[in-house]
Design an enzyme around this catalytic site. Structure first.
Site, PDB file in Angstrom:
ATOM      1  N   ARG A 101       0.871  -1.185   0.000  1.00  0.00           N
ATOM      2  CA  ARG A 101       0.000   0.000   0.000  1.00  0.00           C
ATOM      3  C   ARG A 101       0.896   1.220   0.000  1.00  0.00           C
ATOM      4  NH1 ARG A 101      -5.113   0.948   3.836  1.00  0.00           N
ATOM      5  NH2 ARG A 101      -5.905  -0.389   2.177  1.00  0.00           N
ATOM      6  N   HIS A 128      -7.539   0.709  -6.184  1.00  0.00           N
ATOM      7  CA  HIS A 128      -7.666  -0.178  -5.019  1.00  0.00           C
ATOM      8  C   HIS A 128      -8.256  -1.514  -5.506  1.00  0.00           C
ATOM      9  CE1 HIS A 128      -7.760  -1.487  -1.019  1.00  0.00           C
ATOM     10  NE2 HIS A 128      -8.710  -0.726  -0.497  1.00  0.00           N
ATOM     11  N   GLN A 131      -9.812  -4.288  -3.107  1.00  0.00           N
ATOM     12  CA  GLN A 131     -11.143  -3.959  -2.601  1.00  0.00           C
ATOM     13  C   GLN A 131     -12.206  -4.319  -3.634  1.00  0.00           C
ATOM     14  OE1 GLN A 131     -11.981  -2.438   0.568  1.00  0.00           O
ATOM     15  NE2 GLN A 131     -13.939  -3.228  -0.128  1.00  0.00           N
ATOM     16  N   ASP A 224     -17.628   6.065  -0.471  1.00  0.00           N
ATOM     17  CA  ASP A 224     -16.312   5.975   0.178  1.00  0.00           C
ATOM     18  C   ASP A 224     -16.089   7.333   0.839  1.00  0.00           C
ATOM     19  OD1 ASP A 224     -13.668   5.349   0.862  1.00  0.00           O
ATOM     20  OD2 ASP A 224     -12.880   5.747  -1.149  1.00  0.00           O
ATOM     21  N   CYS A 264     -16.308   0.734   1.432  1.00  0.00           N
ATOM     22  CA  CYS A 264     -15.084  -0.029   1.696  1.00  0.00           C
ATOM     23  C   CYS A 264     -14.564   0.176   3.112  1.00  0.00           C
ATOM     24  CB  CYS A 264     -14.022   0.312   0.662  1.00  0.00           C
ATOM     25  SG  CYS A 264     -13.498   2.034   0.713  1.00  0.00           S
ATOM     26  N   ARG A 292     -12.818  -9.338   1.786  1.00  0.00           N
ATOM     27  CA  ARG A 292     -11.413  -8.992   1.515  1.00  0.00           C
ATOM     28  C   ARG A 292     -10.541 -10.230   1.731  1.00  0.00           C
ATOM     29  NH1 ARG A 292      -9.707  -3.741   2.020  1.00  0.00           N
ATOM     30  NH2 ARG A 292      -7.803  -4.598   1.096  1.00  0.00           N
TER      31      ARG A 292
END
Ligand code: NVA
Length: 314
Positions: A101, A128, A131, A224, A264, A292
């Site tokens: 990340r 992402h 996700q 989000d 998320c 996930r």
């Protein structure tokens, strides 16, 4: 050739379907896959905050029979203390995969160019994709086959989540609409790429200014945070323009009567999503968070099965 997941369109439609099918299998039988038997190590590196990604990758690597090697991004200072390429060369000699990340997508590309093992994007400023695998798994569980479904993403349409919804959704044959205020529209190249992918899958990808138009009749509403990691100093400016894009009961009334809601996480109740929505009957966010684990295990197993024999560059 070693495969990576740096952005959502690194998986073809058929490959994405394979990973999602494996994720479903692993959800039903969590300890049935031993792709990291040894135990082989997977480096898991965070240059930004995390909860779900660290928890799901560490648990997932362990469940695959491997060793989750957490590398503290603040200590490693990749790119400052030593180059991304040198870190990649070292980690590639010690691990079977690298999960990272970080900020710029170019850092991840540099890692993938030199690691000799699969590199997985655990969130960048641009994308992402992990996700999205979990999100697609969740949508399929609740809505059935993905192709032809209509999904609206509301909020920062220039964000990693919006970009990943465009690309991964188009790959799955979904009709994706992303909607955010002026100045927060998706990157033109990402939108164009999503439209190109959608042309082959029967899906579509659009940026829609009006939030009511965006959610009209959709099967899935997604939001989000309005303030992504790294954008904290813009928090003050990122409130008023976003208010019409908040996922409230009133806005949801324009979606399909059976529409589900994804987020998320982390969520800011009263900002991008009303408490009564995220904590209400249409919310599938806890399933989404759990997925996930399953989706990323499937991804790792899928990538490892395609890694170069020996994995390491000469
Ligand atoms: N767009 C958010 C996603 C958090 C999982 C961020 O980048 O902070």
């Amino acid at each position: 050739m070693t495969r990576h997941l740096l952005r959502d369109d690194d998986l073809s439609p058929a490959e994405q379907a394979e990973v999602l099918a494996l994720a479903k299998e692993l959800k039903a039988a969590p300890y049935s896959c031993h792709a990291l038997e040894g135990p082989q190590a997977v480096a898991i590196i965070f240059d930004k905050p995390t909860l779900r990604t660290q928890a799901s990758f560490t648990a997932g690597v362990a469940q695959l029979g491997g060793y989750p090697m957490l590398v503290d991004g603040a200590l490693a200072r990749i790119g400052t203390r030593e180059s991304v390429a040198d870190v990649a060369r070292v980690l590639g000699r010690m691990t079977s995969a690298v999960v990272w990340r970080t900020f710029g997508q170019e850092r991840l590309e540099e890692m993938a160019a030199h690691a000799g093992v699969p590199v997985v994007n655990a969130l960048t400023d641009q994308f992402h994709p992990c996700q999205l695998l979990a999100d697609l798994q969740t949508i399929e569980e609740h809505k059935g086959p993905l192709a032809g479904l209509q999904v609206a993403f509301l909020g920062d349409a220039a964000s990693n989540m919006s970009h990943s919804f465009l690309l991964a959704g188009a790959t799955a044959g979904i009709h994706v609409r992303v909607s955010g205020p002026q100045g927060f529209h998706p990157d033109a190249a990402v939108l164009a790429r999503a439209q190109e992918v959608a042309g082959a899958t029967g899906g579509s990808a659009r940026s829609v200014g009006d939030p009511v138009d965006a959610v009209r009749g959709v099967d899935v509403v997604v939001t989000d945070t309005w303030v992504s990691m790294g954008k904290e100093e813009e928090a003050g400016e990122r409130n008023a323009p976003f208010l019409p894009y908040a996922v409230t009961t009133d806005l949801l009334a324009h979606a399909d009567a059976d529409a589900i809601v994804l987020h998320c996480l982390p969520a800011y109740r009263g900002k991008e999503i009303a408490a009564e929505v995220i904590d209400g009957p249409r919310s599938v966010v806890w399933h989404e968070a759990e997925n996930r684990l399953h989706a990323q295990k499937a991804l790792l197993a899928w990538l490892l099965a395609r890694a170069d024999a020996g994995g390491k560059p000469a």
